[in-house]
Every structure is written in structure tokens, then in C-alpha cells.
Motif scaffolding. Sequence first.
Motif, mmCIF file in Angstrom:
data_model
loop_
_atom_site.group_PDB
_atom_site.id
_atom_site.type_symbol
_atom_site.label_atom_id
_atom_site.label_comp_id
_atom_site.label_asym_id
_atom_site.label_seq_id
_atom_site.Cartn_x
_atom_site.Cartn_y
_atom_site.Cartn_z
ATOM 1 N N SER A 253 0.817 -1.222 0.000
ATOM 2 C CA SER A 253 0.000 0.000 0.000
ATOM 3 C C SER A 253 0.846 1.266 0.000
ATOM 4 N N PHE A 254 1.522 1.452 -1.092
ATOM 5 C CA PHE A 254 2.353 2.648 -1.310
ATOM 6 C C PHE A 254 2.143 3.054 -2.760
ATOM 7 N N PRO A 255 2.454 4.307 -3.099
ATOM 8 C CA PRO A 255 2.252 4.707 -4.499
ATOM 9 C C PRO A 255 3.141 3.906 -5.444
ATOM 10 N N THR B 100 5.815 5.954 1.718
ATOM 11 C CA THR B 100 5.062 6.776 2.676
ATOM 12 C C THR B 100 5.186 6.031 4.008
ATOM 13 N N LYS B 101 4.495 6.480 5.036
ATOM 14 C CA LYS B 101 4.516 5.846 6.362
ATOM 15 C C LYS B 101 5.963 5.768 6.880
ATOM 16 N N ASN C 292 -2.987 -2.694 -4.002
ATOM 17 C CA ASN C 292 -3.080 -1.656 -2.973
ATOM 18 C C ASN C 292 -4.159 -2.111 -1.974
ATOM 19 N N ASP C 293 -4.063 -1.693 -0.706
ATOM 20 C CA ASP C 293 -5.075 -2.155 0.263
ATOM 21 C C ASP C 293 -6.500 -1.748 -0.131
ATOM 22 N N THR C 294 -6.639 -0.578 -0.777
ATOM 23 C CA THR C 294 -7.986 -0.166 -1.199
ATOM 24 C C THR C 294 -8.520 -1.130 -2.264
ATOM 25 N N VAL D 159 -10.178 3.375 2.293
ATOM 26 C CA VAL D 159 -9.521 2.974 3.538
ATOM 27 C C VAL D 159 -9.340 4.243 4.348
ATOM 28 N N SER E 141 -3.764 5.999 7.800
ATOM 29 C CA SER E 141 -3.680 6.807 6.579
ATOM 30 C C SER E 141 -4.933 6.553 5.752
ATOM 31 N N THR E 142 -5.005 7.160 4.597
ATOM 32 C CA THR E 142 -6.263 7.059 3.856
ATOM 33 C C THR E 142 -6.031 7.030 2.350
ATOM 34 N N ASN E 143 -6.974 6.378 1.662
ATOM 35 C CA ASN E 143 -6.886 6.283 0.204
ATOM 36 C C ASN E 143 -8.226 5.769 -0.324
ATOM 37 N N GLU F 299 -4.945 7.302 -4.849
ATOM 38 C CA GLU F 299 -4.003 7.919 -3.889
ATOM 39 C C GLU F 299 -4.585 9.272 -3.447
ATOM 40 N N GLN G 219 0.390 14.750 0.522
ATOM 41 C CA GLN G 219 -0.635 14.092 1.347
ATOM 42 C C GLN G 219 -1.450 15.123 2.157
ATOM 43 N N GLU H 169 -4.831 13.747 3.318
ATOM 44 C CA GLU H 169 -4.576 12.758 4.370
ATOM 45 C C GLU H 169 -4.267 13.445 5.702
HETATM 46 C C1 BGC Z 1 -0.676 5.088 0.784
HETATM 47 C C2 BGC Z 1 -1.782 4.379 0.016
HETATM 48 C C3 BGC Z 1 -2.567 3.485 0.958
HETATM 49 C C4 BGC Z 1 -3.060 4.283 2.151
HETATM 50 C C5 BGC Z 1 -3.862 3.437 3.153
HETATM 51 C C6 BGC Z 1 -1.262 5.820 1.993
HETATM 52 O O1 BGC Z 1 -0.263 6.408 2.763
HETATM 53 O O2 BGC Z 1 -0.005 6.022 -0.049
HETATM 54 O O3 BGC Z 1 -1.257 3.623 -1.037
HETATM 55 O O4 BGC Z 1 -3.647 2.930 0.259
HETATM 56 O O5 BGC Z 1 -1.951 4.856 2.810
HETATM 57 O O6 BGC Z 1 -3.088 2.404 3.664
#
Ligand code: BGC
Length: 500
Positions: A178-180, A195-196, A230-232, A251, A255-257, A285, A313, A316
Amino acid sequence: MERKVVVVVAVSVAAVACGMAAVAVGWRVRKRREWKKAVRVVREVEEECETSVERLRQVVDAMAVEMHAGLASEGGSKLKMLLTHVHNLPNGSERGTYYALDLEDTYFRVLRVHLDGQQSPILEHEVEQQTIPQHLLTSTSKDFFDFIASSLKEFVEKEGDDSELSVARRKELGFTFSFPIKQISVCSGILIAWTKGFSIVDMVGKDVPACLQEALVQKGLDLRVAALVNDTVGTLALGYYHDADTVAAIVIGTSTNACYLERTDAIIKCQGLLTTSRSMVVNMEWGNFWSSHLPRTTYDIDLNAESPNPNDQGFEKMISGMYLGDIVRRIILKMSLESDIFGDISSKFSMPFILSTPMIAAMHEDDSPNLREVARILKDILEIPVVPLKVRKLMVKVCEIVTRRAARLAAAGIVGILKKIGRDGSGGITGGRRSDMKMRRTVVAIEGDLYSNYTLFREYLHEALHEILGEDIAKHVILKVTEDGSGIGTALLAASHSSK
Ligand code: BGC
């Protein structure tokens, strides 16, 4: 003589009494002034965070416009609108046993899901969770994937090769990352940025599933990465598996997406891509969405400036669980600097992220008459031992302002997606509102702690959704919580993209 003494004593007593009364009045006046200063800080932030339905509709429009721009060209918008190459969502006909690897912030999970092709409402599965050693979050991609591959191997071998999975048969895996990512196909993609908490520098620009695949091969594990997810997208897959009216997934946790199903011909930037499919899942994203209509405060500006990713972000940082607690902390820091309502300034006020979002939820939802939970958090976390009830009430108000804004903006984001795909009851992005239009049942799958565990957040979000759409349209829109889209949903996608 005696009379004279009596008069003198009486005058002195009166003078002392007057003096004491004056001191008391002075103290009360000063206290009232200090209180007013704190209230002013709260009032100001309340005004700045204002999310009237008119403003929310502007955010809806901005989201839909940015979605168009992000689909038109690469870099056309802050919304990346990433292609996932997922055309087939699982429909229940999938059979067999599939694996999923879900990489989270500080741990990862491996799952084995058994599918019987009958669209079973309960998906039989096993899960194992493992912490990622801190040093690996900033190590090399080789060390990182070696560690993951070893654990996967252990899991696969420990669970045993049952009759269904003969040794000869190649196993398939969905990988939730779950990252770009710039996806090249459903099972390959290049990491754009971390991210994160991750910072494995050499992985940026690399094909992430290829790195994992290489490590699996080296460990002698015959496990093919069938889908990079991706988790979404996993959430959408699981939502769709249970309900074919599911068109988008959100999600909203730390974080959110968001992602949604888009018509292939609307994805201008991928015209020419050979596909016979009419739709594709797009990973928005949306955490990176930005619009001048978002109600931004000085607290948001400071939080952004002090973050490791300033100017990214932005959405977010206003709506997700990682930041809400720190926005509240910044407001109470200002209150404590402007007034003395908390007594001496606690050094804890200046500690970034000392207030977590679950603490905000606990204070906000404290329904004890004397706000016991608020007092506890102030004492235990912020080290302010005694706080009058009216100050505790003011704290609750601050939590409400920050959370309400977040939830209402998230609702506007959701309606923005519905608008883009013509499911908001209007004629789409260019058309006006048409009450005669037949609105189809529209399901949005949703996951994440902030939505699931923070009741008031959820209520504000629903309320705003109804306000923006109006009751007639809103009754056709269903937000459905899915459970473990990033695990089970990903295994389902491995199944629907299986080479078998
Ligand atoms: C990420 C997304 C992910 C979201 C939720 C964001 O920081 O860039 O890819 O879907 O977090 O986990």
C-alpha cells in the motif's frame, strides 16, 4: 477612649474585608479574562474548520475535476490516479487455495485462503502475523525481501501441503503493497515513493514484485506473485465478491486512500493500452488530493511544514488517524500559550504526536458526567493533574471540531468519486442535478480503524453524505464495512488473476 478604639478596629476590619473582596473580584475578573482567551482560540478554529454543505459541494466538484485531470495525463493532478490493471474483480466462481502477503507499517501478515467456487459468505482462511524488525525498514531491498521470503516459506511449509495443493502445483500469491506504485501490469509495478515509516532507498524505482519473486526463488519456494495490490483495491475486491454493486473502496485509518472502477475509455492517459476490458480499477491515492476549498487552518499549515513530506498528502493530513490527535494537540498548545486555563504550561504540549487519535476518540466520546476519561488523559498523558470541568468540556469541543471536519471532508471525497462515475444523482461532472434520474444501488466498501472504531466520526461522515446528496439519492448509497480486504481481498485477486 474606649469608643475610639472600637471605631478604629471596626474600620480596620472593614478595610481588610474590602481588600479581600477586591482581591477576590480581581482574581475572578482575571480568571474570566483568561477563560475568554481560551474560548476565543476555540471559536476561531471552529470558524476556520467550518464545513457547510455549500463548501462540501465545492470540495466534491474539486475532487471530480482533479480525478479527470489525473486520468487525462501523467502528473496532470496531485491525484495520481494510478492504473492497477485489475479488470476482473472476483465474482465467487474462483476455486482453490491462494496466498496473500500484506505489508503493513510495522508488521506483515501472511494468509492462506480456501475458495470453493460457491461464493461462500465465510471465507475459510488462516493468518499469521510477524513484526518487521525496525532496522529492516531502512535497510536494503535484498535484506528486506530475504526476511519476508524466509517467513513466507516457513508459513507455507508449516501449514503443510494438503491434498488440494499437490507439490507439483505452483502456488499463487497476492501481494498487498500500500504505497504509491506505477503498475506496469497486474503483477508488476515500480515504487514511486515511500510513505509511512519505510525508507528502503534502493527500492524506489524498482519493480517491487520482481524483488519479492527473486527472494522467493532463492529460498526455493514455488510461489508466483499473481497480483500486486493496494489495500484499497483488496477492499474493493472483497466488497465486490460479496456484493456486485460495489463500485469503490475507501480505507480510512492511520492513513487514507480510495479506489474505484473506471470506464477504460475515460482513462485518457492509458489509451492505446491493449485491453478488451471495459473497466479498470484506479488507485486514486486520494491522500494527496488538494483544493483551495479545503478549510485549512494555521495548525494544518504548521503540521504540514514540520512533517517529513511537506506539501504532500494534504488531504490525508486533514482526515486520517495519524494526524487528528496532533491537530488537537496544536490547538490546546495555543490555548495554553494564550491563557492560563491549564495552569503551568506542560512540556508535554510541545511533544509532537503525544496525543493519538484513539485518545481523541476516548475524550470526545466520554459520556461520564464529570468527563473522567478527559481528566485521565490530561493527567496521565499531558501531565496536567487538576483541570476544572468547564475546561474539560472545552477539550471535548476541540476534539469534536477536528473530527467533524475530517469526517465531513471524507464524505465529500466519497461523493466526488460518485459524481465522477455518475452515481451522485446529478448528470455527472457537467450536468446539473436531475431528480428524475433513476439512481442505481451503489455500494462503497470501507475499512480502517478511524471509520470502524470511532463512532462519532462515522456518524458525522454519514450525516454529511446525506446532507450533500439529499435523502432521495443518499438512500441508494450504501457504505459497507468489509473485513480484511487487504488480506482476504488480495488473495481473491490472486485467484481471479491466476495463471491456472
Ligand atoms: C498510501 C496508500 C494506501 C493508504 C492506506 C497511503 O499512505 O499512499 O497507497 O492505500 O496509505 O493504507
